[in-house]
Design an enzyme around this catalytic site. Structure first.
Site, PDB file in Angstrom:
ATOM      1  N   THR A 162       0.882  -1.144   0.113  1.00  0.00           N
ATOM      2  CA  THR A 162      -0.087   0.021  -0.080  1.00  0.00           C
ATOM      3  C   THR A 162       0.910   1.174   0.201  1.00  0.00           C
ATOM      4  O   THR A 162       2.064   1.205   0.547  1.00  0.00           O
ATOM      5  CB  THR A 162      -0.830  -0.147   1.082  1.00  0.00           C
ATOM      6  OG1 THR A 162      -1.728   1.119   1.105  1.00  0.00           O
ATOM      7  CG2 THR A 162      -0.247  -0.013   2.701  1.00  0.00           C
ATOM      8  N   LYS A 211      -6.252  21.826   9.243  1.00  0.00           N
ATOM      9  CA  LYS A 211      -6.166  22.219  10.593  1.00  0.00           C
ATOM     10  C   LYS A 211      -5.898  23.987  10.510  1.00  0.00           C
ATOM     11  O   LYS A 211      -5.149  24.362  10.261  1.00  0.00           O
ATOM     12  CB  LYS A 211      -4.855  21.990  11.581  1.00  0.00           C
ATOM     13  CG  LYS A 211      -5.017  20.354  11.719  1.00  0.00           C
ATOM     14  CD  LYS A 211      -3.892  19.578  10.969  1.00  0.00           C
ATOM     15  CE  LYS A 211      -4.165  18.064  11.000  1.00  0.00           C
ATOM     16  NZ  LYS A 211      -3.576  17.369   9.755  1.00  0.00           N
TER      17      LYS A 211
HETATM   18  P1  ADP Z   1      -3.754   3.807  -0.633  1.00  0.00           P
HETATM   19  O1  ADP Z   1      -3.098   4.311   0.566  1.00  0.00           O
HETATM   20  O2  ADP Z   1      -2.724   3.537  -1.636  1.00  0.00           O
HETATM   21  O3  ADP Z   1      -4.915   4.656  -1.028  1.00  0.00           O
HETATM   22  P2  ADP Z   1      -5.523   2.009   0.170  1.00  0.00           P
HETATM   23  O4  ADP Z   1      -6.531   1.691  -1.024  1.00  0.00           O
HETATM   24  O5  ADP Z   1      -5.319   0.752   1.068  1.00  0.00           O
HETATM   25  O6  ADP Z   1      -4.313   2.363  -0.381  1.00  0.00           O
HETATM   26  O7  ADP Z   1      -6.470   3.224   0.866  1.00  0.00           O
HETATM   27  C1  ADP Z   1      -7.244   3.161   2.118  1.00  0.00           C
HETATM   28  C2  ADP Z   1      -7.576   4.403   2.352  1.00  0.00           C
HETATM   29  O8  ADP Z   1      -8.667   4.767   1.508  1.00  0.00           O
HETATM   30  C3  ADP Z   1      -8.363   4.373   3.770  1.00  0.00           C
HETATM   31  O9  ADP Z   1      -7.420   4.459   4.928  1.00  0.00           O
HETATM   32  C4  ADP Z   1      -9.421   5.697   3.680  1.00  0.00           C
HETATM   33  O10 ADP Z   1      -8.478   6.652   3.892  1.00  0.00           O
HETATM   34  C5  ADP Z   1      -9.552   5.645   2.219  1.00  0.00           C
HETATM   35  N1  ADP Z   1     -10.597   5.073   1.766  1.00  0.00           N
HETATM   36  C6  ADP Z   1     -11.225   3.700   1.502  1.00  0.00           C
HETATM   37  N2  ADP Z   1     -12.558   3.745   1.085  1.00  0.00           N
HETATM   38  C7  ADP Z   1     -13.075   5.015   1.725  1.00  0.00           C
HETATM   39  C8  ADP Z   1     -14.426   5.599   1.575  1.00  0.00           C
HETATM   40  N3  ADP Z   1     -15.418   4.737   1.264  1.00  0.00           N
HETATM   41  N4  ADP Z   1     -14.547   6.746   2.094  1.00  0.00           N
HETATM   42  C9  ADP Z   1     -13.363   7.359   2.073  1.00  0.00           C
HETATM   43  N5  ADP Z   1     -12.128   7.069   2.347  1.00  0.00           N
HETATM   44  C10 ADP Z   1     -12.172   5.913   2.017  1.00  0.00           C
END
Ligand code: ADP
Length: 540
Positions: free
Chosen positions: A182, A435
């Site tokens: 990730t 912030k």
């Molecule tokens: P990356 O860090 O590369 O984007 P991920 O796909 O694992 O990798 O990202 C996860 C993040 O995406 C979560 O921690 C959150 O911040 C965001 N996220 C995932 N789904 C949602 C959603 N439905 N609404 C808002 N943010 C989301």
């Protein structure tokens, strides 16, 4: 006592072969659409698993994939864990440095590469320390010219493989089956390992009526890449349940997705909001029959409320907002109405459904604010913590594990509120919160509101440094074609004004042709922040 039978990935493919031999995997590759039954898919997977052994892959070894969503990728999804190795899906959109970092960090032994992606590997492979063989995936009879060595042909490996290969079953269910990196805000990507048990339990979770309700009768189109959090687990669950799978292949466009949905009568599809914004644009121009869709699953970033509404009211396409992360395999919450909320008015229902939703059964959560666990009042904010059988408990060989995994919990880095019903709403990523003067402003809320304006195609709100308030919100907006030059900053600010406290309103709105995206299609706020960090200073 009950039998202690390990949950394994190989047995998921076995079920598809046994009970759904006639059901189909529809795969788009460079040469067009190909169709395979699960009987054929299972046999090809077994052949491949036996060939991995011949290539010297041993139990626990990592098998890297550098590929789009297609049938061959699906076969490796099961062949690698099916012979005890670990499937490592590599994000094809990472920088060359990050690609070589993760291949070396994971110590991939074999690398499976799509023909059209070869150049991306050829420019970094000299740095690979562990790769002993490259397997090229192509529909052509002859392999393309390449500087990689030694190279093997995927189809040749399949034809020489053993169709009677037995998937390993006596493996520890906690053994690694998959791996995915990730992105991190700074530094190298972080590796997450998926166990057999985690993948199987997560697949059960995908099948629950109150989550994505994936089932045999579905025709699933994962738009989310198979190199991103296992295409949200869809290929595993869909195979296990015997659902039809439609894999969209290389370089797809919104038009191609719309055509696939229509032609293949897709019932469930999944992807990030930017994909759905693109599809909406396509639906506005072309004429497509999308009536087969029962759910467009949207996650990865907040689904804009206005987008959900357009999908549902204008096109009659049901939308399903879900939340998760690579570290959570990824399904963690799904937004559905409870039975007693079905007769609320439209707007109230939409308010609930545009939140991230309820925790999936099997997981536990806490939201920790300044004074401990937050009140479930939909107001108090805190960091979301999650634990459960498909939640990672460390990053692979990475000291950043210490911050993210503490006391048996995953610290998600996401700030959320919880309402009286237990529904979470993501306020922001910690790093994206604005912030301002000791208070927090949610960039997500502002983006949602902007994207509900008829003229706005995409909006991303970032924090920029401010001499007095520390940070202030700045909105970056892409207008829809017909509105370009016709809608100005003041009109958008006037549109936002009744919806927010005055101090929440962006200090400026910058119109752009396009918002930069991350490797998985989310708005790349880091790039916007770098580009616009002096914007307010210059203006003042
Ligand atoms: P990356 O860090 O590369 O984007 P991920 O796909 O694992 O990798 O990202 C996860 C993040 O995406 C979560 O921690 C959150 O911040 C965001 N996220 C995932 N789904 C949602 C959603 N439905 N609404 C808002 N943010 C989301």
């Amino acid at each position: 006592m009950m039998m202690n039978v390990p949950l394994t990935v190989g047995s998921m493919m076995e079920r598809a072969e046994k009970f759904f031999p006639k059901k189909m995997v529809v795969s788009r590759t460079l040469s067009g659409i190909q169709r395979f039954t699960y009987k054929e898919t299972g046999e090809r997977t077994r052949r491949l698993a036996s060939s991995l052994e011949k290539l010297g892959v041993q139990q626990g070894d990592r098998v890297g994939t550098f590929a789009w969503n297609h049938h061959r990728h699906l076969e490796i999804y099961f062949a690698a864990p099916g012979m005890g190795a670990v499937l490592h899906t590599i994000n094809i959109r990472l920088s060359p440095e990050h690609i070589s970092y993760i291949i070396n960090n994971a110590e991939d032994r074999v690398l499976f590469i799509d023909e059209d992606l070869l150049p991306l590997i050829e420019r970094v492979n000299e740095k690979f320390a562990s790769v002993k063989a490259y397997v090229i995936m192509t529909d052509k009879k002859d392999l393309p010219e390449t500087t990689l060595s030694p190279v093997y042909s995927y189809e040749e490996l399949i034809s020489e493989g053993d169709p009677g290969f037995e998937f390993v079953k006596d493996i520890d269910e906690n053994a690694p089956a998959g791996m995915c990196y990730t992105s991190a805000t700074t530094g190298n990507p972080k590796g997450v390992i998926y166990s057999h048990r985690g993948i199987v339990l997560h697949s059960y979770a995908m099948g629950l009526a109150d989550t994505t309700a994936l089932s045999e009768s579905d025709i699933c189109l994962p738009v989310v890449p198979m190199f991103h959090a296992n295409a949200w687990g869809m290929p595993f669950a869909a195979t296990w349940f015997g659902s039809t799978q439609v894999l969209p292949g290389p370089q797809f466009t919104p038009k191609l997705l719309a055509e696939l949905i229509q032609q293949e009568e897709v019932t469930v599809t999944a992807g990030v909001p930017t994909i759905w914004l693109g599809l909406l644009k396509e639906l506005e121009t072309g004429s497509y029959d999308t009536s087969s869709l029962r759910a467009v699953v949207c996650g990865g970033s907040a689904a804009p409320r206005g987008m959900i509404k357009t999908f549902e009211t204008k096109y009659g396409i049901p939308f399903l907002h879900a939340y998760g992360m690579t570290e959570t395999t990824p399904l963690a919450t799904v937004s559905r109405l409870k039975s007693y909320q079905q007769d609320l008015d439209e707007e109230e229902m939409l308010d609930i459904r545009s939140k991230q939703g309820l925790l999936v059964p099997g997981l536990e959560m806490k939201v920790i604010g300044a004074g401990g666990e937050v009140k479930w009042d939909g107001e108090e904010m805190g960091e979301l913590l999650i634990r459960g059988p498909w939640i990672a408990d460390e990053y692979y060989r990475d000291e950043r594990s210490r911050d993210a995994f503490r006391d048996g919990w995953l610290y998600t880095g996401d700030v959320a509120t919880v309402d009286e019903e237990g529904v979470i709403k993501l306020v922001d990523r910690t790093k994206d919160l604005i912030k301002s003067g000791g208070e927090w402003i949610s960039s997500v809320d502002l983006e949602n509101a902007l994207m509900a304006h008829d003229a706005v195609f995409e909006a991303s709100v970032i924090a920029v440094p401010h001499h007095q308030w520390q940070e202030r919100p700045l909105a970056c907006v892409v207008l829809k074609e017909p509105f370009k030059g016709k809608v100005d900053k003041q009109e958008l600010l006037d549109f936002l004004a009744p919806q927010f406290a005055k101090w929440w309103l962006p200090d400026d709105i910058v119109f752009m042709e396009e918002i930069p995206k991350t490797s998985v299609g989310k708005f790349l706020k880091r790039a916007l922040r770098d580009q616009l960090k002096d914007h307010l200073v210059q203006k003042s």
